[in-house]
Structure formats: structure tokens, C-alpha cells
Design an enzyme around this catalytic site. Structure first.
Site, PDB file in Angstrom:
ATOM      1  CG  ASP A   1      -2.119   0.964   0.990  1.00  0.00           C
ATOM      2  OD1 ASP A   1      -2.060   1.781   0.040  1.00  0.00           O
ATOM      3  OD2 ASP A   1      -3.098   0.903   1.758  1.00  0.00           O
TER       4      ASP A   1
HETATM    5  C1  BGC Z   1      -4.955   3.397   0.048  1.00  0.00           C
HETATM    6  C2  BGC Z   1      -5.068   2.412  -1.091  1.00  0.00           C
HETATM    7  C3  BGC Z   1      -4.852   3.122  -2.402  1.00  0.00           C
HETATM    8  C4  BGC Z   1      -3.505   3.801  -2.388  1.00  0.00           C
HETATM    9  C5  BGC Z   1      -3.182   4.551  -3.667  1.00  0.00           C
HETATM   10  C6  BGC Z   1      -3.696   4.235  -0.023  1.00  0.00           C
HETATM   11  O1  BGC Z   1      -3.763   5.272   0.894  1.00  0.00           O
HETATM   12  O2  BGC Z   1      -4.996   2.727   1.278  1.00  0.00           O
HETATM   13  O3  BGC Z   1      -6.317   1.790  -1.062  1.00  0.00           O
HETATM   14  O4  BGC Z   1      -4.959   2.225  -3.467  1.00  0.00           O
HETATM   15  O5  BGC Z   1      -3.482   4.736  -1.312  1.00  0.00           O
HETATM   16  O6  BGC Z   1      -3.974   5.673  -3.806  1.00  0.00           O
END
Ligand code: BGC
Length: 756
Positions: free
Chosen positions: A229
Site C-alpha cells: 500500500d
Molecule cells: C490506500 C489504497 C490506495 C492507495 C493509492 C492508499 O492510501 O490505502 O487503497 O490504493 O493509497 O492511492
């Protein structure tokens, strides 16, 4: 592309560099070798492709796209084909926009109604979440672009999301928090898996070899790459060793250098780096070799598809007959959400919609008056607003209030602190319902809310966060052009404190203990026999259905066999409609472990014309009955009788049947002098070996063997004696056996038993 040959030409620096992003959304290109960058993008219910300034919280603008219903809504469809079609549409738009991977689906379990991200997640139930997720992935990937199932794993709160440790026992992980990922890997092979921010039992998901390699790849067979993530990496070298292939976005080269140094110092084998590079390149080339940027993206068509999907997701929670509305009647639409619907949540999934359709727009041509009712921005319903709404309600046949949670109430990044709706909206509903008994409430929210007014209104329609065309869907359902067919993918408790995680949710500091274990959602409410506001699986229709004639393909099976359950479903009303046939299995009494009364193990959505009837079949296998056994580290079905229940919700079970299952697996046992009689008696081999000794002890312990008085015999009945005996350890023969049985003889028998 010969990936291995390509890797053999790469320097160590190039390889380590490839293990993190080029920028926020791209993998690294290596121009020298002609390796292009690939772009990924959020996700999950539409594209948030940022061509300009990048951020991962949805604050900066992205391209104009189509916002489909969020997962809270699509799960309510209980419709695999529908979400597959949504996946296809998103997959095509990825092809059009040159995206290799869309970052979704998000499948974390809704442990508490408070999680700020519940709107993005499917369900409190792992089977439903897994089935919907797998179908979505198959739909997207049928267009030769990838998905990134997230957030692996046990990421069930936003509070301290980047530091908190989800402390969960293995059985609970296996039965509740893993299956949506497991099913998706086994049925749909997502191209990528996104590890979560949090730690699990103390270890960051981004550096957990058990999670990312043993379970995900070795056990489930995952073949793609694991991506962090955004910003989830703590120790990058540990991460690479654990199976985290791609770090996103990047660390300005810092972590790449660390990985390189670890290889040079002999702390990390180069083959591990090669393997991660290979996984990333394989997925990138899978996309590149099938890229079709000429794929058309008809946004208007997707808008209509989004409306169609949203219609099939709406859950009619209550209806005293006021719905469907009559198109010739005067209707009042009350509440700002009637003109500015809340249809998506905040954070990384936030989509820049090319258009939206409100209910008021969709109802053009009908006899509608509108009153604002409350101001979302100021979170108030002024006396003037309420007076205007009451006036509109009085002059109308039916008053429809559009209510729910404002954006600020639920979002990625933080949790809710309560389950209430804005007090101004509750007050408005009370006032309008007092003025017109035909008051209908339409709800826009991503997670359950308390409904203090529920007995005072005539109908409640849960629209969830239904995407940019939610207004069309709402009007279609309200006026009967679409017969509502959604079912709740989660329990609506009466109040927050009823929820099983209530005492522990959020945790202490960085420690979030999942003390309720497997008792999440209806597993808990059912076991406690607790009244709920609306149960899991609940949803009404404008027609009625009858379920009959449940038959099983066998009455006795082993845990290696499959079983087919078939039921006849008939539309007994006057309108065409869809029902969701739900199958639950359960075992009231378990000797080995504490189990839920029932668990969803099958569902089918069936469309029927008035009077039409169909047979619906479910194929059940070992997993439909099994629990996770920690001792053998595997799924296990205890021998015994199991219930199969069929119903229209978890609390409306109309048919049931029993099946006898015989286990073919012997759980290894080890007996000592501390083993209690009850456990020995449960094992026929032990009874046989120890039989004479057990009899002798029983005799020695039976009252009256010395004291023959009537009083003694009366004081302790045979049953009481046996009950006490049950918990006596074998070593009791030393204290109570009167020296009749030499302990050496017993130990010798135990040795034999243990080594058999
Ligand atoms: C989120 C993800 C997301 C990623 C990219 C993170 O803060 O938890 O779900 O895909 O950011 O935007």
C-alpha cells in the site's frame, strides 16, 4: 517476451531500482533495455487516474471518469454476474486509459460499523466478500488488465492505520479475515495483491513472510506480484525477503540502495531480488503484450450501466405498502441529497465524475415538489427549512426524504466515533413523519446507521453509496420500474454497543486485539439471540416468493464428498422480481471448538416472472462445513450432524435439512497422566486399551463401595458421580485408586496408545 533473458542483462542496480515506483503511479522504465513504465491507478469502483499532480488521498483532480456504485452497494446485489459486468466496464476503461492495473477490489471485513472505509468494503461475511471479489476480478481481468486485491490483511480500522497491530488468532484469520483473499486467488488469480499498512500480530504486513509467501503463494497459489500500500514499507530489505515485490510509490532511491547493499553484503540472496523483478515484469508484459488503447470508452453507456447496477443493489428495508409510488400522485422530495446525492466516499477511491444524475433530475416530468430540508455544508435544519419541508409533506400524497451521512462522517483515513445520523436530519424525519404518515426515507451511507425514527416512517430504502447515476436508480425503485432486490451484506444493529467488537475496536495505542474472534456480524448476533434492527441478508421486494422442497443429494457423506442441495423457488406475487436464495450451514453442538450457529455458504440470485418457479442448486464441499483446526493447521470437519438452512435472510430461514458427515481425518492425540477421563472416553482406542483400568477406578470412586448406607447412595447419584469423574485426570488413580492399580501399568498403556 523472454523475461528471464531480460533479467540476465540487468545490472544489480537496475534490478533493485525496479522494486520501487518511478513516481506515484508508474513502475520504473529501463530505457537501455527498452523496458517501458506501466501505470496503475485507483480503484476500485471507477478510475482515479491522475495525469497531473499525484496524491493518494484523492485531493488532487483526476481525469473525468465514471463512478460506479461502491462495494458497500455492490455487495448488496448478491449478484456475481452484475459485478462481473461492472468489472468488464472498468477493465475496458483501463485499456482505453493505458492502465496496467486498477487498485481494487478492497475486500476487508466490516468488523465494526465504525470503520471509515466500510463503504469501500463488501461485507461482514467472508463468503459473500470472496464471491463478489472473485467475480469483479474476473470481469476486470477478462479485458487483459490487472487488479490489486487489497488490503492484505486484517486492515479493519482506519484509526492508526499505519502503525496499529491487528492481533488476531490464526483460526479467526483463516475463517473470517482471509477467505475473501483466498477465494479471489483461487477463483480469479488477481494479477497483484496489495499488502496493508497495519501489522498483524506485531509484524508489518509488508514484511511478513508467513503472510506474503507461505499463505499467499505456497498455500493458495498466488502467481502475480505483491505491491505495498502507498507508503506501507517499514523495513524494505525484510520486505523483499518476505515476498513484497514492489514498493509504491518510492523512497527516492533510499530503499533501493538498502536492498542493493544487503545483496552485496550477502544478507539477501540475489535470486530473491531476481524473483521479485521477474514477477513485476511478467505482469507488466502481460499487460503490454495485450494493450489495446484503441478500446473505446463510452462514458454515457457506463453511466447507464452504473444506474442499472445501482438499481439492483438497493435494499428495501421496510415497506408498509406505500411503495412503489404512483407516477400520477403528488410527491414531495425532501432533503439536499435529492439534488446533490452522496454517492461515493472520500479518499483514494474518490472519482472525478464526468456527470451525475440526482433523483430530482431523474424524476423530471413527474409531480414532484422539492424542499431542501437541511444544509449538508452547515449541518443544520433551520426552523424555516423544517417548516418548508413539513408544508411540502402535508400537500403531497407521499413525502420522500433523502437522508444519510455527509462526506465528513465517513472517509478513508479516520473512523467514525458513533453510528448516528446528523441530528438535524433525524429531527427533520421526525417532523415530516408527524405531518404525513406516508413518509419514505431513502438512505445514502456507506455503513449502518441508527434509525430512532424507524417505527414512525412508512418505508426505508437503503441506497448505500450508489455511484454517480444513483438518482436514476432511486427513482426507478421508488416508482416501481425496478423491483428492489438487494439484500443487506451486513447486520444493522440497534445500537453501536450491540456490536461484538464494541469493547475493543480501535485498540489500546497500537494494539488492536480482535477479542471477539470469529464472532463477527451475524455470527455474534445469532449466537447471542440478539434483536437487531435489520439482519444480515434482509431485503424486501414488491413481489413475494415461496421456497419449498429442499432436498439433499445424500443424507450421509464423508468430508471428502460433495453434497448438492436443491430448493424450489416460486414468484407468488404479481410482479416480476429477483430473490436471493441464501444457504447457511451450521452445527449446534461441537465437541472440539466453539462455532457460530450458522454461516453463509451459498447464495443465488434468481429472476422470476409472476407465477414462475425454478429449482436452485448449491454444491457444498468440505469447506462448507469445516472450521480451522489449529492443531493440524488445516480445515477440519468434525464427524456429526450438520444443519443446512435455506432462507431469504439470516433471520428468515424457511427450510432446513440435516446431513451426517463422517470425518476421514484423525486428529492426533497425545495422552498423559493429566488427560481427563472425558477425553479418553471420547476415543474408542483409548477406551479399549484402558477399559479395565477405567472400570476399576470408577468402582473405587463409586460411593457406597465402603459406605453402604442409603444416605450415601442418595447423596450422590450415579449421574453426578459420572459427571465428576469426567473431569478427573488419569493421575487420580494415585490419590483415589487405593493403590489397586500400579501407575507404571497405566503409563505403559499410554505409551502404546501414543505410539499407535
Ligand atoms: C490506500 C489504497 C490506495 C492507495 C493509492 C492508499 O492510501 O490505502 O487503497 O490504493 O493509497 O492511492
Amino acid at each position: 517476451m523472454d523475461i528471464k533473458a531480460l533479467i540476465s542483462q540487468m545490472t544489480l542496480e537496475e534490478k533493485c531500482g525496479l522494486l520501487s515506483g518511478h513516481d506515484f503511479w508508474h513502475t520504473k522504465p529501463i530505457e537501455r533495455l527498452g523496458i517501458p513504465a506501466c501505470m496503475v491507478s485507483d480503484g476500485p469502483h471507477g478510475l482515479r487516474k491522475q495525469d497531473m499532480e499525484a496524491d493518494h488521498l484523492g485531493m488532487n483532480d483526476s481525469i473525468e471518469a465514471v463512478c460506479m456504485p461502491a462495494a458497500c452497494a455492490t455487495a448488496a446485489s448478491f449478484d456475481r454476474d452484475l459485478i462481473y459486468r461492472m468489472g468488464e466496464a472498468i477493465g475496458s476503461s483501463c485499456q482505453h486509459e493505458r492502465l496496467s492495473v486498477v487498485l481494487g477490489p478492497a475486500v476487508n471485513i466490516k468488523r465494526s460499523p465504525l470503520c471509515g472505509r466500510n463503504f469501500e468494503y463488501f461485507s461482514e461475511d467472508p463468503y459473500l466478500a470472496g464471491e463478489m471479489s472473485a467475480s469483479f476480478i474476473n470481469g476486470v481481468q477478462s479485458k487483459n488488465v490487472g487488479t490489486s486485491i487489497k488490503h492484505f490483511a486484517a486492515n479493519n480500522q482506519e484509526h492508526r492505520r499505519m502503525s496499529s497491530s491487528s492481533n488476531v488468532d490464526e483460526r479467526t484469520l483463516r475463517e473470517i479475515y482471509f477467505p475473501a483473499f483466498e477465494t479471489s486467488v483461487k477463483k480469479a488469480q488477481p494479477w497483484t495483491v496489495m499488502c496493508s499498512y497495519n501489522r498483524i500480530n506485531g509484524v508489518y504486513a509488508s514484511e511478513d513472510p508467513w503472510l506474503l509467501t507461505e499463505v499467499l503463494r505456497d498455500e493458495w497459489g498466488f502467481e502475480g506480484y505483491v505491491v505495498s500500500d502507498w507508503g506501507a514499507v517499514s523495513d524494505r530489505v525484510e520486505g523483499v525477503a518476505a515476498g513484497l515485490d514492489l514498493e509504491m510509490p518510492a523512497s527516492g532511491g533510499h530503499n533501493d540502495r538498502k536492498v542493493m547493499k544487503a545483496v552485496q553484503d550477502g544478507l539477501l540472496p540475489e535470486v530473491v531480488v531476481d524473483q521479485a523483478v521477474e514477477r513485476i515484469l511478467r505482469i507488466n508484459y502481460k499487460y503490454l503484450e495485450n494493450a489495446k488503447p484503441e478500446t473505446p470508452w463510452d462514458k454515457e453507456a457506463d453511466h447507464l450501466l452504473s444506474a442499472k447496477i445501482a438499481g439492483d443493489c438497493m435494499v428495501l428495508l421496510k415497506n408498509n405498502g406505500v411503495l412503489p409510488l404512483n407516477k400520477t400522485d403528488d410527491i414531495a422530495f425532501i432533503g439536499e441529497f435529492a439534488v446533490k446525492p452522496r454517492f461515493q466516499g472520500g479518499g483514494s477511491s474518490h472519482i472525478h465524475c464526468f456527470k451525475t444524475t440526482s433523483a430530482l433530475e431523474a424524476a423530471e416530468g413527474l409531480h414532484i415538489t422539492y424542499a431542501q430540508g437541511y444544509s449538508v455544508k452547515d449541518d443544520v435544519a433551520t426552523p424555516e427549512m423544517i417548516a418548508e419541508a413539513v408544508e411540502a409533506a402535508r400537500n403531497a400524497k407521499v413525502a420522500v426524504i433523502f437522508a444519510g451521512l455527509p462526506d465528513s462522517y465517513e472517509s478513508e483515513g479516520y473512523d467514525r466515533t458513533h453510528m448516528g445520523m446528523p441530528p438535524c436530519q433525524n429531527a427533520l424525519i421526525e417532523a415530516v413523519a408527524a405531518a404525513n404518515p406516508n413518509t419514505v426515507v431513502v438512505l445514502h451511507n456507506g455503513s449502518p446507521v441508527e434509525m430512532p425514527w424507524v417505527d414512525k416512517v412508512a418505508a426505508v430504502l437503503e441506497a448505500y453509496l450508489g455511484g454517480q447515476a444513483v438518482g436514476i436508480a432511486t427513482v426507478n425503485v421508488l416508482f416501481g420500474d425496478v423491483n428492489p432486490c438487494g439484500r443487506l451484506p451486513e447486520t444493522f444493529p440497534k445500537k453501536l454497543s450491540d456490536n461484538p467488537s464494541y469493547l475493543y475496536y480501535g485498540g489500546e495505542g497500537n494494539e488492536a486485539d480482535y477479542r471477539e474472534g470469529i464472532f463477527v456480524g451475524y455470527r455474534y448476533y445469532d449466537k447471542k439471540d440478539m434483536e437487531v434492527l435489520f439482519p444480515f441478508g434482509h431485503g424486501l421486494s414488491y413481489t413475494t416468493f415461496a421456497y419449498s422442497n429442499l432436498r439433499l443429494s445424500a443424507s450421509e457423506i464423508t468430508d471428502q464428498d460433495t453434497l448438492t442441495a436443491t430448493v424450489t423457488v416460486k414468484n407468488t406475487g404479481l410482479r416480476a422480481g429477483k430473490t436471493v436464495v441464501q444457504l447457511y450451514t451450521g452445527r449446534k453442538q461441537s465437541d472440539a471448538v466453539i462455532r457460530a450457529d450458522r454461516e453463509l455458504k451459498g447464495f443465488e440470485k434468481v429472476e422470476l416472472q409472476p407465477g414462475e418457479e425454478k429449482d436452485v442448486s448449491f454444491l457444498l464441499d468440505k469447506r462448507s462445513f469445516a472450521y480451522w483446526n489449529d492443531e493440524i493447521g488445516d480445515w477440519h470437519v468434525e464427524s456429526g450432524r450438520y444443519n443446512i438452512e435455506i432462507g431469504q435472510s439470516s433471520r428468515d430461514l424457511v427450510l432446513s435439512a440435516g446431513v451426517e458427515i463422517r470425518s476421514t481425518v484423525k486428529i492426533p492425540t497425545y495422552y498423559t497422566m493429566d488427560t481427563i477421563f472425558m477425553d479418553l472416553m471420547a476415543d474408542p482406542a483409548a477406551v479399549e486399551a484402558l477399559g479395565p483400568i477405567l472400570d476399576a477406578i470408577k468402582k473405587a470412586l463409586t460411593p457406597g463401595s465402603e459406605d453402604t448406607s442409603e444416605a450415601a447412595a442418595e447423596a450422590i447419584t450415579a449421574e453426578m458421580n459420572l459427571a465428576m469423574m469426567n473431569y478427573m485426570p488419569l493421575r487420580g488413580i494415585l490419590s483415589f485408586g487405593g493403590g489397586a492399580i500400579p501407575p507404571e501399568a497405566v503409563e505403559a498403556i499410554l505409551d502404546k496408545l501414543n505410539n499407535a
